[in-house]
Design an enzyme around this catalytic site. Structure first.
Site, short mmCIF file in Angstrom:
data_model
loop_
_atom_site.label_atom_id
_atom_site.label_comp_id
_atom_site.label_asym_id
_atom_site.label_seq_id
_atom_site.Cartn_x
_atom_site.Cartn_y
_atom_site.Cartn_z
N ASP A 187 60.17 -51.73 53.12
CA ASP A 187 61.03 -50.75 53.63
C ASP A 187 60.69 -49.38 53.38
OD1 ASP A 187 64.30 -50.59 54.15
OD2 ASP A 187 63.77 -49.37 52.42
N GLU B 24 44.60 -62.24 47.32
CA GLU B 24 44.58 -63.46 46.29
C GLU B 24 45.25 -64.68 46.73
OE1 GLU B 24 45.81 -61.72 42.59
OE2 GLU B 24 44.50 -60.07 42.73
#
Length: 546
Positions: A203, A258
């Site tokens: 955002d 990851e």
């Protein structure tokens, strides 16, 4: 994981849910996560690839969840963490991805980080927010203005300093120049990734870092149209868009790598967003995608607007992948902005066909698949602080945030058994999911058809785009992938237009919005707000550049 699965997001259709207004299951007038859970089957039936959930985190709700008081918990109005886990589990069973908001530019003033930071100038989190001393005369450090009106600095008597807030005074800006703040936010990302989310929408990302030199913003160029807000009187060179933001994004990308198949997309605010969008998505070490407000704030859809926005993204391998939205929780609904309402249903089909045939990802806002117009919310019932502050010059955001209409003949259109937090527009009930599900001519049925078509046709999902210039007022382009080509033609005007494609190839119409084909070929006359998608009959692709 294969490349195609890892890049599930490329060309995806993502459905945005504003949880407060989606479906209320505990009769408190506010939508909740159990409502999201209950409606996931409906969303899966649309054929979309994923869901973006607007904030459901712990918050005082002064900006309805975009003022976060705890990044790692669910606000009681929406439920508990186990409700979110249930949403994730069901979404996975239905083949849907879940993307959540991350608000890294600011927190609520109720966040424990800010409560500690404001105590004095020497505590462990003293530098976690943007603090500055007053001018010698006691005035704020800079001339920066808040998006929601007034100056962007608030005085705090504990520290005898000002703190920065680009939005509400109750939304202090985090200091992302501080590595400790970045580390804390990356740990927030890990928390949700460990729970199984498939991506993040970031955002107000270009507000995430300020100019540490605290230089004043210069005035904006004078135009014929007077600005509506103090914020619009300035060029925002120093309160946002710091060149170090991409470096933080590289740290975030390291974390997301990851995990498998994580998608990241930035919201980029401002009148000239392209450079930042490309910087945020450059190469393979930053974000995957970004979107702006080019379409969301446009009063009218034109071919030039579309060519300028979409055509700015090419096939440079170092360039990111764009995303597009015509409606969302921050902008008046597209049917009300781009038409006078006389042909709303037909226009809603046409706009959906355009959105779903552009190169990039498509964000579909809840109710857009129903053709909902902007709701009428009287001043006395407004909740949005921006709408209240700028009344009556803007339509505000509340009219796009009213409850989702599920059933026509029940109170509150089936959203809640109690009075909802925003009123249901009477005109929305007639456009309910229940009404449109069984109507083969409905906007809902049409949107499902186009989403399915986009999935079946790789050129519509992944192909290059070549615009046909000077197409007699039409918006027209080709989508090409290897030996497949689609022709996309739309009359976005209120007048009938006669036009034929310039190539010699034959095309077969595969979908139309009130544009009846002639002998299965493209029509030569297009009625107002009509359009079609067609595919080339032969495999040999001729030159499409005009």
């Amino acid at each position: 994981m294969s490349a195609s699965k890892a890049e599930w997001w490329r060309g995806a259709v993502i459905y945005q849910i504003y949880p407060r207004s989606f479906l209320d299951t505990n009769a408190d007038g506010v939508g909740d996560l159990k409502g999201v859970f209950a409606a996931l089957d409906y969303i899966a039936d649309l054929g979309v690839d994923g869901v973006w959930l607007s904030p459901f985190f712990t918050s005082p709700m002064k900006d309805f969840g975009y003022d976060v008081a705890d990044y790692c918990d669910v606000d009681p109005v929406f439920g508990v963490l186990s409700d979110f886990d249930a949403v994730l589990g069901k979404a996975r069973q239905l083949g849907l991805k879940i993307i959540i908001d991350q608000v890294y530019s600011h927190t609520s003033d109720a966040h424990p980080w800010f409560q500690e930071s404001r105590q004095n100038k020497h505590n462990p989190k003293a530098d976690w927010y943007v603090w500055a001393d007053p001018q010698p005369d006691g005035s704020p450090p800079t001339n920066w203005q808040s998006v929601f009106g007034g100056g962007a600095w608030a005085w705090d008597s504990r520290r005898r300093q000002y703190y920065l807030h680009n939005f509400l005074a109750s939304q202090p800006d985090l200091n992302l120049h501080n590595d400790a703040v970045q580390n804390a936010l990356l740990n927030v990302a890990r928390f949700w990734l460990d729970r199984g989310v498939d991506g993040f929408r970031l955002d107000a990302l270009n507000f995430a870092m300020h100019d540490p030199k605290l230089r004043d913003n210069p005035p904006a160029p004078v135009t014929d149209k007077p600005p509506e807000r103090p914020f619009d009187y300035q060029r925002h060179l120093y309160n946002r868009s710091h060149p170090d933001i991409p470096l933080f994004l590289e740290r975030l990308r390291t974390v997301t790598e990851e995990y498998e198949g994580v998608f990241t997309v930035a919201e980029v605010v401002g009148p000239e967003p392209l450079a930042e969008m490309k910087a945020f998505t450059e190469g393979n070490a930053r974000l995957h995608s970004a979107y702006n407000f080019t379409f969301l704030y446009a009063d009218q859809l034109t071919a030039k607007l579309t060519i300028d926005a979409v055509g700015a993204w090419g096939d440079n391998p170092n360039e990111g992948w764009p995303s597009w939205a015509f409606s969302n929780h921050d902008a008046p609904r597209v049917v009300s902005r781009w038409t006078d309402g006389a042909q709303a249903s037909q226009a809603a089909k046409l706009f959906a066909m355009i959105l779903l045939s552009l190169r990039g990802n498509a964000f579909l806002y809840q109710g857009e698949e129903l053709g909902l117009p902007q709701a009428d919310v009287p001043f006395a019932l407004l909740q949005d602080p921006e709408a209240i502050a700028n009344w009556p010059l803007t339509l505000g955001r509340d009219g796009a945030r009213t409850p989702m209409p599920w059933r026509s003949e029940v109170p509150n259109a089936g959203f809640s058994e109690s009075a909802p937090w925003l009123p249901v527009d009477p005109g929305h009930a007639a456009l309910s999911v229940e009404t449109q599900k069984t109507d083969p001519n409905s906007v809902l049925h049409f949107v499902r058809q186009i989403i399915a078509l986009r999935k079946r046709r790789p050129e519509l999902r992944l192909g290059d785009i070549q615009f046909i210039e000077n197409a007699d007022g039409l918006l027209a382009y080709y989508r090409t992938l290897q030996d497949k080509r689609a022709l996309c033609v739309f009359n976005i005007t209120e007048k009938q237009v006669r036009w034929s494609p310039p190539l010699n190839d034959r095309f077969s119409v595969i979908a139309q919005a009130d544009a009846a084909p002639q002998d299965n070929g493209p029509p030569s006359t297009l009625a107002p707000y009509s359009g079609y998608l067609a595919i080339a009959d032969k495999k040999t692709i001729t030159n499409t550049k005009n």
